[in-house]
Write an enzyme that holds these catalytic residues in place. Sequence first.
Site, mmCIF file in Angstrom:
data_model
loop_
_atom_site.group_PDB
_atom_site.id
_atom_site.type_symbol
_atom_site.label_atom_id
_atom_site.label_comp_id
_atom_site.label_asym_id
_atom_site.label_seq_id
_atom_site.Cartn_x
_atom_site.Cartn_y
_atom_site.Cartn_z
ATOM 1 C CB CYS A 113 22.141 -23.168 -1.171
ATOM 2 S SG CYS A 113 23.637 -22.530 -0.424
ATOM 3 C CB CYS B 274 24.210 -21.282 -3.456
ATOM 4 S SG CYS B 274 24.823 -22.715 -2.566
#
Length: 155
Positions: free
Chosen positions: A74, A77
């Site tokens: 991600c 993230c």
Amino acid sequence: MKRILLLVALLMAGIITYTFAYSQGDEKNKPEKGVVIQMNGDLFLKDITDYNNIKEWKFKGDKPVVIDFYADWCGPCRLVAPLMKELAKEYEDKIIIYRVNVDNEKELATALNIQSLPTILFIPRKGEPQAIIGSASKDTFKQAIEEVLLKKPAK
């Protein structure tokens, strides 16, 4: 004589190893200060609450908690991770920050209904958890920590 010396050497090595392992084990049970701690389902059950019975939220911790739900793949993230490290240092005596890799902890992520990444969960000592879904600025995270976890009014 050589056998006796070998036996004594092995005995001393065993005592040193046992002593070192025992003292290190005590430290592992204490949350680290100023760092982001990798969390799994067992640690969540021990330090946060029983996620199998989320309807009745009972926080077990003694400090407010931030949990960063993320995945290695991600992109947003990866932007949040260094911010969480900075916040862990800034608030080291006031809160604890954890990370949960949703790919490794699917049962926990499902139980908490984590559907978007990153999801940052703010868990006060008393009251219901609140979340920020998606990436945000450090100032936004600080505001949430101050208002939700430390109960300081907005400026």
